[in-house]
Design a protein around this motif. Structure first.
Motif, PDB file in Angstrom:
ATOM      1  N   HIS A 169      13.868  83.947 120.379  1.00 15.35           N
ATOM      2  CA  HIS A 169      14.761  82.803 120.204  1.00 15.35           C
ATOM      3  C   HIS A 169      14.188  81.863 119.143  1.00 15.35           C
ATOM      4  CE1 HIS A 169      17.316  79.459 122.279  1.00 15.35           C
ATOM      5  NE2 HIS A 169      17.603  79.632 121.020  1.00 15.35           N
ATOM      6  N   ARG A 173      14.387  78.790 116.506  1.00 19.14           N
ATOM      7  CA  ARG A 173      15.136  77.545 116.337  1.00 19.14           C
ATOM      8  C   ARG A 173      14.648  76.912 115.047  1.00 19.14           C
ATOM      9  NH1 ARG A 173      14.205  78.352 121.392  1.00 19.14           N
ATOM     10  NH2 ARG A 173      12.253  77.247 121.512  1.00 19.14           N
ATOM     11  N   LEU A 186      16.651  78.991 108.678  1.00 14.41           N
ATOM     12  CA  LEU A 186      16.234  80.212 107.994  1.00 14.41           C
ATOM     13  C   LEU A 186      16.183  79.953 106.497  1.00 14.41           C
ATOM     14  CD1 LEU A 186      15.510  83.204 108.257  1.00 14.41           C
ATOM     15  CD2 LEU A 186      17.937  83.726 108.101  1.00 14.41           C
ATOM     16  N   VAL A 202      17.897  88.972 119.605  1.00 15.55           N
ATOM     17  CA  VAL A 202      17.591  87.730 118.896  1.00 15.55           C
ATOM     18  C   VAL A 202      18.689  86.728 119.216  1.00 15.55           C
ATOM     19  CG1 VAL A 202      17.139  86.622 116.682  1.00 15.55           C
ATOM     20  CG2 VAL A 202      16.431  89.000 117.045  1.00 15.55           C
ATOM     21  N   ASP A 203      18.316  85.683 119.932  1.00 21.42           N
ATOM     22  CA  ASP A 203      19.239  84.618 120.322  1.00 21.42           C
ATOM     23  C   ASP A 203      19.249  83.572 119.209  1.00 21.42           C
ATOM     24  OD1 ASP A 203      20.626  82.496 121.421  1.00 21.42           O
ATOM     25  OD2 ASP A 203      19.528  82.529 123.317  1.00 21.42           O
ATOM     26  N   LEU A 204      20.361  83.481 118.500  1.00 18.03           N
ATOM     27  CA  LEU A 204      20.454  82.612 117.317  1.00 18.03           C
ATOM     28  C   LEU A 204      20.934  81.197 117.624  1.00 18.03           C
ATOM     29  CD1 LEU A 204      21.948  85.252 114.867  1.00 18.03           C
ATOM     30  CD2 LEU A 204      19.579  84.434 114.971  1.00 18.03           C
ATOM     31  N   PHE A 247      19.674  78.075 115.593  1.00 13.62           N
ATOM     32  CA  PHE A 247      19.074  78.592 114.368  1.00 13.62           C
ATOM     33  C   PHE A 247      20.167  78.688 113.325  1.00 13.62           C
ATOM     34  CE2 PHE A 247      16.832  82.183 112.060  1.00 13.62           C
ATOM     35  CZ  PHE A 247      15.751  81.422 111.671  1.00 13.62           C
ATOM     36  N   THR A 248      19.918  78.149 112.149  1.00 17.55           N
ATOM     37  CA  THR A 248      20.970  78.126 111.137  1.00 17.55           C
ATOM     38  C   THR A 248      20.434  78.541 109.772  1.00 17.55           C
ATOM     39  OG1 THR A 248      22.842  76.838 110.330  1.00 17.55           O
ATOM     40  CG2 THR A 248      20.717  75.686 110.483  1.00 17.55           C
ATOM     41  N   VAL A 273      19.494  86.311 105.754  1.00 21.11           N
ATOM     42  CA  VAL A 273      19.882  86.960 107.016  1.00 21.11           C
ATOM     43  C   VAL A 273      19.600  88.454 106.995  1.00 21.11           C
ATOM     44  CG1 VAL A 273      21.611  85.209 107.600  1.00 21.11           C
ATOM     45  CG2 VAL A 273      22.312  87.295 106.374  1.00 21.11           C
ATOM     46  N   LEU A 286      21.891  90.814 117.821  1.00 20.80           N
ATOM     47  CA  LEU A 286      21.897  89.367 117.612  1.00 20.80           C
ATOM     48  C   LEU A 286      22.954  88.741 118.500  1.00 20.80           C
ATOM     49  CD1 LEU A 286      21.886  89.380 113.697  1.00 20.80           C
ATOM     50  CD2 LEU A 286      19.920  89.476 115.243  1.00 20.80           C
ATOM     51  N   PRO A 326      25.357  83.305 117.341  1.00 23.31           N
ATOM     52  CA  PRO A 326      25.229  82.652 116.040  1.00 23.31           C
ATOM     53  C   PRO A 326      26.218  81.502 115.917  1.00 23.31           C
ATOM     54  CG  PRO A 326      26.522  84.648 115.816  1.00 23.31           C
ATOM     55  CD  PRO A 326      26.041  84.598 117.241  1.00 23.31           C
ATOM     56  N   MET A 346      25.994  80.622 110.491  1.00 21.15           N
ATOM     57  CA  MET A 346      25.222  81.860 110.585  1.00 21.15           C
ATOM     58  C   MET A 346      26.159  83.063 110.644  1.00 21.15           C
ATOM     59  SD  MET A 346      22.172  83.281 110.702  1.00 21.15           S
ATOM     60  CE  MET A 346      20.940  82.107 111.242  1.00 21.15           C
TER      61      MET A 346
END
Length: 125
Positions: A19, A21, A24, A48-50, A53-54, A62, A82, A85, A89
């Motif tokens: 995960h 945070r 990116l 992957v827990d988005l 997250f941006t 990406v 994933l 998002p 994302m």
């Protein structure tokens, strides 16, 4: 050096949940790739827990997700999915064609259920 990346990793059954945070970018992509590759090599199955997250204008970052998968031998040797998002994302992932290489789901439960699904395009090394 503070890159602005915060990553937690936990196990849920046979899946490692990563995960990240933050944001990116050029500073965070290398560290995120290292973590994902390590988890794929150690556990073989990574979600992957988005959420939280941006990505900004440099959306090609990406490609870190399919490149980490390829580095670990590709599907089925390594499996990644994933989830959650945000809109920005999702747009970046779609624009770069990531969903054909790495499944993307909007809910974590859907992602966990999809971890063993074959991606539309499989690349192996």
């Amino acid at each position: 050096m503070d890159s602005g990346l915060d990553v937690t990793v936990r196990r849920h059954g046979q899946v490692a949940i990563v995960h990240p945070r933050g944001y990116l970018n050029v500073l965070t992509v290398t560290e995120l790739r290292r973590i994902i590759v390590q988890q794929l090599r150690d556990h073989g199955r990574v979600l992957v827990d988005l959420e939280g997250f941006t990505v900004g204008a440099q959306s090609p970052w990406v490609m870190v997700f399919p490149s980490a998968l390829a580095e670990c031998g590709g599907w089925p040797a390594a499996k990644i999915v994933l989830c959650r998002p945000d809109e920005q994302m999702t747009s970046a992932l779609t624009a770069c064609g990531v969903p054909t290489l790495v499944p993307v789901r909007h809910l974590q439960l859907e992602a966990e259920a999809a971890i063993d699904e074959r991606p539309d395009v499989v690349r192996r090394r």
